[in-house]
Design a protein around this motif. Structure first.
Motif, PDB file in Angstrom:
ATOM      1  N   GLN A  53      40.601  32.130  44.179  1.00  0.00           N
ATOM      2  CA  GLN A  53      39.208  31.820  43.788  1.00  0.00           C
ATOM      3  C   GLN A  53      38.264  32.945  44.224  1.00  0.00           C
ATOM      4  N   LEU A  54      38.369  33.354  45.484  1.00  0.00           N
ATOM      5  CA  LEU A  54      37.460  34.392  45.993  1.00  0.00           C
ATOM      6  C   LEU A  54      37.659  35.701  45.228  1.00  0.00           C
ATOM      7  N   LYS A  55      38.895  36.061  45.039  1.00  0.00           N
ATOM      8  CA  LYS A  55      39.203  37.330  44.352  1.00  0.00           C
ATOM      9  C   LYS A  55      38.613  37.322  42.939  1.00  0.00           C
ATOM     10  N   HIS A  56      38.811  36.215  42.250  1.00  0.00           N
ATOM     11  CA  HIS A  56      38.256  36.070  40.883  1.00  0.00           C
ATOM     12  C   HIS A  56      36.739  36.235  40.914  1.00  0.00           C
ATOM     13  N   ASN A  57      36.095  35.533  41.845  1.00  0.00           N
ATOM     14  CA  ASN A  57      34.617  35.589  41.927  1.00  0.00           C
ATOM     15  C   ASN A  57      34.127  37.011  42.193  1.00  0.00           C
ATOM     16  N   LEU A  58      34.799  37.705  43.120  1.00  0.00           N
ATOM     17  CA  LEU A  58      34.378  39.070  43.480  1.00  0.00           C
ATOM     18  C   LEU A  58      34.505  40.022  42.285  1.00  0.00           C
ATOM     19  N   ILE A  59      35.610  39.906  41.572  1.00  0.00           N
ATOM     20  CA  ILE A  59      35.841  40.801  40.424  1.00  0.00           C
ATOM     21  C   ILE A  59      34.825  40.520  39.323  1.00  0.00           C
ATOM     22  N   GLU A  60      34.431  39.251  39.203  1.00  0.00           N
ATOM     23  CA  GLU A  60      33.409  38.882  38.217  1.00  0.00           C
ATOM     24  C   GLU A  60      32.050  39.508  38.563  1.00  0.00           C
ATOM     25  N   ILE A  61      31.777  39.589  39.871  1.00  0.00           N
ATOM     26  CA  ILE A  61      30.442  40.043  40.316  1.00  0.00           C
ATOM     27  C   ILE A  61      30.277  41.556  40.128  1.00  0.00           C
ATOM     28  N   ILE A  62      31.274  42.336  40.521  1.00  0.00           N
ATOM     29  CA  ILE A  62      31.055  43.796  40.584  1.00  0.00           C
ATOM     30  C   ILE A  62      31.044  44.423  39.188  1.00  0.00           C
ATOM     31  N   ASP A  63      30.466  45.646  39.169  1.00  0.00           N
ATOM     32  CA  ASP A  63      30.530  46.497  37.971  1.00  0.00           C
ATOM     33  C   ASP A  63      31.661  47.494  38.237  1.00  0.00           C
ATOM     34  N   GLU A  64      32.771  47.318  37.538  1.00  0.00           N
ATOM     35  CA  GLU A  64      33.968  48.099  37.857  1.00  0.00           C
ATOM     36  C   GLU A  64      33.797  49.595  37.585  1.00  0.00           C
ATOM     37  N   GLU A  65      32.726  49.954  36.870  1.00  0.00           N
ATOM     38  CA  GLU A  65      32.471  51.378  36.628  1.00  0.00           C
ATOM     39  C   GLU A  65      31.902  52.067  37.872  1.00  0.00           C
ATOM     40  N   THR A  66      31.090  51.290  38.630  1.00  0.00           N
ATOM     41  CA  THR A  66      30.352  51.952  39.729  1.00  0.00           C
ATOM     42  C   THR A  66      30.694  51.401  41.114  1.00  0.00           C
ATOM     43  N   ASP A  67      31.212  50.156  41.156  1.00  0.00           N
ATOM     44  CA  ASP A  67      31.477  49.512  42.457  1.00  0.00           C
ATOM     45  C   ASP A  67      32.988  49.472  42.707  1.00  0.00           C
ATOM     46  N   SER A  68      33.350  49.257  43.980  1.00  0.00           N
ATOM     47  CA  SER A  68      34.802  49.114  44.235  1.00  0.00           C
ATOM     48  C   SER A  68      35.062  48.055  45.298  1.00  0.00           C
ATOM     49  N   ARG A 115      50.512  46.455  50.675  1.00  0.00           N
ATOM     50  CA  ARG A 115      49.469  45.611  51.297  1.00  0.00           C
ATOM     51  C   ARG A 115      48.069  45.902  50.749  1.00  0.00           C
ATOM     52  N   VAL A 116      47.967  46.875  49.871  1.00  0.00           N
ATOM     53  CA  VAL A 116      46.640  47.336  49.465  1.00  0.00           C
ATOM     54  C   VAL A 116      46.441  47.138  47.965  1.00  0.00           C
ATOM     55  N   GLU A 117      45.236  46.657  47.612  1.00  0.00           N
ATOM     56  CA  GLU A 117      44.906  46.496  46.200  1.00  0.00           C
ATOM     57  C   GLU A 117      43.495  47.037  45.973  1.00  0.00           C
ATOM     58  N   HIS A 118      43.323  47.743  44.870  1.00  0.00           N
ATOM     59  CA  HIS A 118      42.017  48.344  44.576  1.00  0.00           C
ATOM     60  C   HIS A 118      41.506  47.825  43.245  1.00  0.00           C
ATOM     61  N   VAL A 119      40.201  47.481  43.198  1.00  0.00           N
ATOM     62  CA  VAL A 119      39.577  47.079  41.924  1.00  0.00           C
ATOM     63  C   VAL A 119      38.291  47.872  41.792  1.00  0.00           C
ATOM     64  N   GLY A 120      38.107  48.514  40.638  1.00  0.00           N
ATOM     65  CA  GLY A 120      36.827  49.163  40.380  1.00  0.00           C
ATOM     66  C   GLY A 120      36.888  50.671  40.480  1.00  0.00           C
ATOM     67  N   ALA A 121      35.746  51.227  40.800  1.00  0.00           N
ATOM     68  CA  ALA A 121      35.551  52.689  40.728  1.00  0.00           C
ATOM     69  C   ALA A 121      36.307  53.431  41.823  1.00  0.00           C
ATOM     70  N   LYS A 122      36.564  54.710  41.567  1.00  0.00           N
ATOM     71  CA  LYS A 122      37.128  55.667  42.532  1.00  0.00           C
ATOM     72  C   LYS A 122      38.339  55.131  43.277  1.00  0.00           C
ATOM     73  N   PRO A 123      39.450  54.815  42.599  1.00  0.00           N
ATOM     74  CA  PRO A 123      40.666  54.443  43.340  1.00  0.00           C
ATOM     75  C   PRO A 123      41.091  55.609  44.219  1.00  0.00           C
ATOM     76  N   ALA A 124      41.697  55.296  45.386  1.00  0.00           N
ATOM     77  CA  ALA A 124      42.158  56.337  46.316  1.00  0.00           C
ATOM     78  C   ALA A 124      43.214  57.173  45.610  1.00  0.00           C
ATOM     79  N   MET A 125      43.194  58.513  45.891  1.00  0.00           N
ATOM     80  CA  MET A 125      44.191  59.406  45.316  1.00  0.00           C
ATOM     81  C   MET A 125      45.526  59.093  46.009  1.00  0.00           C
ATOM     82  N   ASP A 126      46.603  58.930  45.231  1.00  0.00           N
ATOM     83  CA  ASP A 126      47.920  58.646  45.822  1.00  0.00           C
ATOM     84  C   ASP A 126      48.546  59.981  46.213  1.00  0.00           C
TER      85      ASP A 126
END
Lengths: 96, 96
Positions: free
Chosen positions: A50-65, B78-89
């Motif tokens: 639930q939390l993960k879904h909510n967070l991904i909904e909130i952010i702008d994936e182009e500018t936020d991470s 253990r790590v998951e990234h969503v959104g801008a600027k993913p860490a360089m692998d």
């Protein structure tokens, strides 16, 4: 299980400050703020979905991470704090 | 082993901005910035002892905080990234 949530929200972008507040509020519902944009969420899988879904909904994936670090259940031995405002140990004794 | 370093430095306090820059520069010597105040340091114990010492020397323990998360060697799962600027692998293929 403990999920560490860290985030960067582009407050210089339109709506950024609002998104930042919403991300923090969501995390506060499920976890403990340990630093400005770092939350420790001791959470079960259902709550996490639930939390993960909510967070991904909130952010702008182009500018936020968002970054999620899955620390498992035996996580306390993995964490060390130095300096101001140590996280409150929710499982620790309540001392008045 | 991977050590996740997260920090809050009170830039509103005297010398805060300078401490913030010094903390980031130290972490950059040993790791990879994945978010504004979050670094992943894939590091051996000797290097870690040095970095940890340097970071503790830099901060003002009254106003600033450091958190170290010891993620071990098998950390990528253990790590998951969503959104801008993913860490360089750093171990991934170099693609030109």
């Amino acid at each position: 299980m403990l999920v560490l949530v860290t985030y960067d929200v582009a407050t210089s972008e339109p709506g950024g400050t609002r998104r930042l507040q919403k991300v923090a509020r969501q995390c506060q519902n499920f976890g403990q703020r340990v630093q400005y944009s770092v939350f420790e969420c001791d959470i079960d899988p259902g709550e996490w979905a639930q939390l993960k879904h909510n967070l991904i909904e909130i952010i702008d994936e182009e500018t936020d991470s968002l970054r999620f670090y899955y620390l498992g259940s035996n996580w306390k031995r993995r964490v060390e704090h130095v300096g101001a405002k140590p996280a409150m140990d929710l499982d620790g004794p309540l001392v008045f």
